[in-house]
Design a protein around this motif. Structure first.
Motif, PDB file in Angstrom:
ATOM      1  N   PHE A   2      -0.016 -10.896   5.162  1.00 50.48           N
ATOM      2  CA  PHE A   2       1.053  -9.952   5.489  1.00 50.48           C
ATOM      3  C   PHE A   2       0.499  -8.753   6.258  1.00 50.48           C
ATOM      4  CE2 PHE A   2       3.092  -5.958   4.018  1.00 50.48           C
ATOM      5  CZ  PHE A   2       4.297  -6.078   4.707  1.00 50.48           C
ATOM      6  N   VAL A   3      -0.621  -8.200   5.779  1.00 51.60           N
ATOM      7  CA  VAL A   3      -1.219  -7.032   6.449  1.00 51.60           C
ATOM      8  C   VAL A   3      -1.715  -7.400   7.847  1.00 51.60           C
ATOM      9  CG1 VAL A   3      -3.135  -5.396   6.368  1.00 51.60           C
ATOM     10  CG2 VAL A   3      -1.838  -5.881   4.296  1.00 51.60           C
ATOM     11  N   VAL A   4      -2.340  -8.563   7.980  1.00 48.21           N
ATOM     12  CA  VAL A   4      -2.852  -8.993   9.296  1.00 48.21           C
ATOM     13  C   VAL A   4      -1.712  -9.133  10.296  1.00 48.21           C
ATOM     14  CG1 VAL A   4      -3.939 -10.894  10.547  1.00 48.21           C
ATOM     15  CG2 VAL A   4      -4.912 -10.110   8.382  1.00 48.21           C
ATOM     16  N   VAL A   5      -0.630  -9.798   9.874  1.00 52.78           N
ATOM     17  CA  VAL A   5       0.508  -9.982  10.770  1.00 52.78           C
ATOM     18  C   VAL A   5       1.178  -8.639  11.081  1.00 52.78           C
ATOM     19  CG1 VAL A   5       2.739 -11.118  11.080  1.00 52.78           C
ATOM     20  CG2 VAL A   5       0.878 -12.331   9.959  1.00 52.78           C
ATOM     21  N   VAL A  59      -6.131  -8.020  -4.515  1.00 53.88           N
ATOM     22  CA  VAL A  59      -5.161  -8.300  -3.455  1.00 53.88           C
ATOM     23  C   VAL A  59      -5.051  -9.800  -3.247  1.00 53.88           C
ATOM     24  CG1 VAL A  59      -4.565  -7.907  -1.055  1.00 53.88           C
ATOM     25  CG2 VAL A  59      -5.713  -6.111  -2.353  1.00 53.88           C
ATOM     26  N   SER A  60      -3.832 -10.317  -3.230  1.00 52.33           N
ATOM     27  CA  SER A  60      -3.619 -11.753  -3.049  1.00 52.33           C
ATOM     28  C   SER A  60      -3.787 -12.147  -1.593  1.00 52.33           C
ATOM     29  CB  SER A  60      -2.216 -12.130  -3.532  1.00 52.33           C
ATOM     30  OG  SER A  60      -1.232 -11.531  -2.697  1.00 52.33           O
ATOM     31  N   LYS A  61      -4.000 -13.443  -1.361  1.00 43.60           N
ATOM     32  CA  LYS A  61      -4.131 -13.953  -0.003  1.00 43.60           C
ATOM     33  C   LYS A  61      -2.849 -13.723   0.797  1.00 43.60           C
ATOM     34  CE  LYS A  61      -7.523 -17.534  -1.112  1.00 43.60           C
ATOM     35  NZ  LYS A  61      -7.809 -19.007  -1.091  1.00 43.60           N
ATOM     36  N   LEU A  62      -1.712 -13.810   0.091  1.00 41.27           N
ATOM     37  CA  LEU A  62      -0.428 -13.587   0.760  1.00 41.27           C
ATOM     38  C   LEU A  62      -0.351 -12.172   1.323  1.00 41.27           C
ATOM     39  CD1 LEU A  62       2.447 -14.388   1.520  1.00 41.27           C
ATOM     40  CD2 LEU A  62       3.168 -13.759  -0.798  1.00 41.27           C
ATOM     41  N   MET A  63      -0.812 -11.175   0.558  1.00 42.13           N
ATOM     42  CA  MET A  63      -0.774  -9.791   1.029  1.00 42.13           C
ATOM     43  C   MET A  63      -1.743  -9.582   2.188  1.00 42.13           C
ATOM     44  SD  MET A  63       1.587  -8.204  -0.445  1.00 42.13           S
ATOM     45  CE  MET A  63       1.173  -6.602   0.249  1.00 42.13           C
ATOM     46  N   ILE A  64      -2.880 -10.286   2.162  1.00 41.80           N
ATOM     47  CA  ILE A  64      -3.831 -10.179   3.275  1.00 41.80           C
ATOM     48  C   ILE A  64      -3.199 -10.698   4.560  1.00 41.80           C
ATOM     49  CG2 ILE A  64      -6.027 -11.021   4.191  1.00 41.80           C
ATOM     50  CD1 ILE A  64      -7.100 -11.028   1.342  1.00 41.80           C
ATOM     51  N   LEU A  90      -0.826  -7.009  13.711  1.00 45.55           N
ATOM     52  CA  LEU A  90      -0.521  -7.665  14.996  1.00 45.55           C
ATOM     53  C   LEU A  90       0.820  -7.177  15.547  1.00 45.55           C
ATOM     54  CD1 LEU A  90      -1.598 -11.381  14.364  1.00 45.55           C
ATOM     55  CD2 LEU A  90      -2.701  -9.706  15.864  1.00 45.55           C
ATOM     56  N   PHE A  91       1.775  -6.979  14.650  1.00 45.50           N
ATOM     57  CA  PHE A  91       3.082  -6.459  15.029  1.00 45.50           C
ATOM     58  C   PHE A  91       2.939  -5.077  15.681  1.00 45.50           C
ATOM     59  CE2 PHE A  91       6.735  -3.819  13.576  1.00 45.50           C
ATOM     60  CZ  PHE A  91       7.752  -4.444  14.281  1.00 45.50           C
ATOM     61  N   ALA A  92       2.126  -4.213  15.064  1.00 45.73           N
ATOM     62  CA  ALA A  92       1.892  -2.876  15.620  1.00 45.73           C
ATOM     63  C   ALA A  92       1.170  -2.966  16.958  1.00 45.73           C
ATOM     64  CB  ALA A  92       1.085  -2.037  14.636  1.00 45.73           C
ATOM     65  N   MET A  93       0.233  -3.894  17.081  1.00 45.19           N
ATOM     66  CA  MET A  93      -0.497  -4.073  18.343  1.00 45.19           C
ATOM     67  C   MET A  93       0.441  -4.519  19.460  1.00 45.19           C
ATOM     68  SD  MET A  93      -3.998  -5.848  16.901  1.00 45.19           S
ATOM     69  CE  MET A  93      -4.630  -6.176  18.558  1.00 45.19           C
ATOM     70  N   ILE A 147       7.255 -14.316  12.628  1.00 43.27           N
ATOM     71  CA  ILE A 147       6.246 -14.598  11.610  1.00 43.27           C
ATOM     72  C   ILE A 147       6.206 -13.474  10.575  1.00 43.27           C
ATOM     73  CG2 ILE A 147       3.780 -14.901  11.191  1.00 43.27           C
ATOM     74  CD1 ILE A 147       3.581 -16.215  13.937  1.00 43.27           C
ATOM     75  N   LEU A 148       6.323 -12.222  11.051  1.00 43.41           N
ATOM     76  CA  LEU A 148       6.307 -11.089  10.127  1.00 43.41           C
ATOM     77  C   LEU A 148       7.519 -11.114   9.202  1.00 43.41           C
ATOM     78  CD1 LEU A 148       5.028  -8.529   9.090  1.00 43.41           C
ATOM     79  CD2 LEU A 148       6.136  -7.269  10.944  1.00 43.41           C
ATOM     80  N   VAL A 149       8.684 -11.474   9.728  1.00 46.29           N
ATOM     81  CA  VAL A 149       9.883 -11.573   8.891  1.00 46.29           C
ATOM     82  C   VAL A 149       9.670 -12.612   7.790  1.00 46.29           C
ATOM     83  CG1 VAL A 149      12.308 -12.292   8.851  1.00 46.29           C
ATOM     84  CG2 VAL A 149      11.496 -10.781  10.654  1.00 46.29           C
ATOM     85  N   LEU A 150       9.056 -13.734   8.142  1.00 44.77           N
ATOM     86  CA  LEU A 150       8.768 -14.767   7.137  1.00 44.77           C
ATOM     87  C   LEU A 150       7.784 -14.251   6.091  1.00 44.77           C
ATOM     88  CD1 LEU A 150       8.447 -17.914   9.446  1.00 44.77           C
ATOM     89  CD2 LEU A 150      10.370 -17.285   7.984  1.00 44.77           C
ATOM     90  N   CYS A 151       6.788 -13.497   6.524  1.00 42.57           N
ATOM     91  CA  CYS A 151       5.825 -12.921   5.580  1.00 42.57           C
ATOM     92  C   CYS A 151       6.509 -11.945   4.632  1.00 42.57           C
ATOM     93  CB  CYS A 151       4.701 -12.216   6.345  1.00 42.57           C
ATOM     94  SG  CYS A 151       3.548 -13.322   7.188  1.00 42.57           S
ATOM     95  N   VAL A 152       7.391 -11.106   5.177  1.00 40.59           N
ATOM     96  CA  VAL A 152       8.130 -10.157   4.348  1.00 40.59           C
ATOM     97  C   VAL A 152       8.957 -10.903   3.303  1.00 40.59           C
ATOM     98  CG1 VAL A 152       9.989  -8.448   4.342  1.00 40.59           C
ATOM     99  CG2 VAL A 152       8.195  -8.325   6.069  1.00 40.59           C
ATOM    100  N   ALA A 153       9.612 -11.979   3.737  1.00 41.08           N
ATOM    101  CA  ALA A 153      10.433 -12.765   2.809  1.00 41.08           C
ATOM    102  C   ALA A 153       9.583 -13.376   1.696  1.00 41.08           C
ATOM    103  CB  ALA A 153      11.171 -13.865   3.574  1.00 41.08           C
ATOM    104  N   MET A 154       8.391 -13.867   2.043  1.00 44.16           N
ATOM    105  CA  MET A 154       7.520 -14.476   1.033  1.00 44.16           C
ATOM    106  C   MET A 154       6.984 -13.433   0.058  1.00 44.16           C
ATOM    107  SD  MET A 154       5.400 -17.486   3.040  1.00 44.16           S
ATOM    108  CE  MET A 154       4.918 -16.479   4.442  1.00 44.16           C
ATOM    109  N   VAL A 155       6.630 -12.236   0.577  1.00 40.24           N
ATOM    110  CA  VAL A 155       6.150 -11.178  -0.294  1.00 40.24           C
ATOM    111  C   VAL A 155       7.261 -10.720  -1.239  1.00 40.24           C
ATOM    112  CG1 VAL A 155       5.274  -8.814  -0.388  1.00 40.24           C
ATOM    113  CG2 VAL A 155       4.375 -10.408   1.311  1.00 40.24           C
ATOM    114  N   LEU A 156       8.480 -10.631  -0.716  1.00 43.89           N
ATOM    115  CA  LEU A 156       9.624 -10.261  -1.567  1.00 43.89           C
ATOM    116  C   LEU A 156       9.816 -11.285  -2.683  1.00 43.89           C
ATOM    117  CD1 LEU A 156      12.302  -9.015   0.999  1.00 43.89           C
ATOM    118  CD2 LEU A 156      11.385  -7.723  -0.945  1.00 43.89           C
TER     119      LEU A 156
END
Length: 227
Positions: A9-12, A2-7, A15-18, A197-206
């Motif tokens: 992404f999962v953390v954010v 698992v890449s750092k980017l995916m980690i 947080l989104f769900a929280m 922040i989550l939208v930015l993470c999604v864009a980077m993962v894409l």
């Protein structure tokens, strides 16, 4: 691996769900508290919460939970970008929804005095007395008018002299309302910040997955079977 980017992404994403849980919990607890017997401690917050879009907050939280659940396939299907795109658009929708809720509460603070005057006048005398007891004041904008001389049932403002000394509730009630509502819409804007922040993470993962797919195609052309 698992890449750092995916980690990140999962953390954010968690947080989104929280944040969704925070919205749901606050809205449900607030609605429950509003049905409780009025006391000195809860009378003012409950009157203010009654002006907040609590039902819309529950609906917003449900959308957040659904969006989080739809993000799970995106994590376990590393070669698929469709789920990520769907999640990205849903996060944008949730952020817009939450922003609208926060703005609606913020607008309430711009007309606090006018709104509180209507709220006060619409309350029974027992509620008005609880407010007077909480803020140690008499009446809303005219202390002497509310007080009744030798009124044994009104220990906070038993006479016009005491009422004049304590002053009206408009200032203290307005200050409390602004401070209380400020915390609510600030929290809502904080949730929007997590959404962004989550939208930015999604864009980077894409972007990352798009590049990985391009490299696989190049390897396949070179006879390396995508390795």
């Amino acid at each position: 691996m698992v890449s750092k980017l995916m980690i990140v992404f999962v953390v954010v994403d968690v947080l989104f769900a929280m944040c969704g849980g925070l919205l749901m919990g606050f809205s449900l607890i607030a609605e429950q508290n509003m049905r409780a017997t009025p006391t000195v401690d809860n009378v003012a917050p409950n009157l203010l919460l009654d002006q907040c879009p609590l039902t819309a907050g529950v609906v917003n939280a449900i959308f957040i939970f659904v969006t989080f659940l739809l993000s799970i396939p995106a994590f376990f299907l590393p070669q698929n970008r469709g789920w990520l795109r769907l999640q990205g658009w849903l996060v944008v929708f949730c952020a817009t929804f939450t922003l609208g809720l926060g703005l609606s509460v913020w607008v309430e603070t711009l007309t606090t005095r006018n709104k509180l005057s209507k709220i006060w006048s619409g309350q029974p005398e027992i509620t008005q007395r609880l407010l007077q007891q909480k803020f140690n004041c008499c009446g809303y904008d005219d202390a002497i008018k509310f007080a009744k001389d030798d009124d044994a049932q009104n220990p906070i403002c038993p006479s016009s002299i005491v009422a004049l000394d304590k002053g009206p509730c408009i200032g203290k009630f307005s200050s409390f309302a602004n401070s209380y509502l400020d915390k609510i819409f600030t929290a809502a804007f904080g949730v929007v910040g997590v959404d962004v922040i989550l939208v930015l993470c999604v864009a980077m993962v894409l972007k990352y997955r798009q590049e990985q797919e391009r490299y696989r195609h190049i390897d396949e052309k070179n006879g390396l079977d995508g390795l």
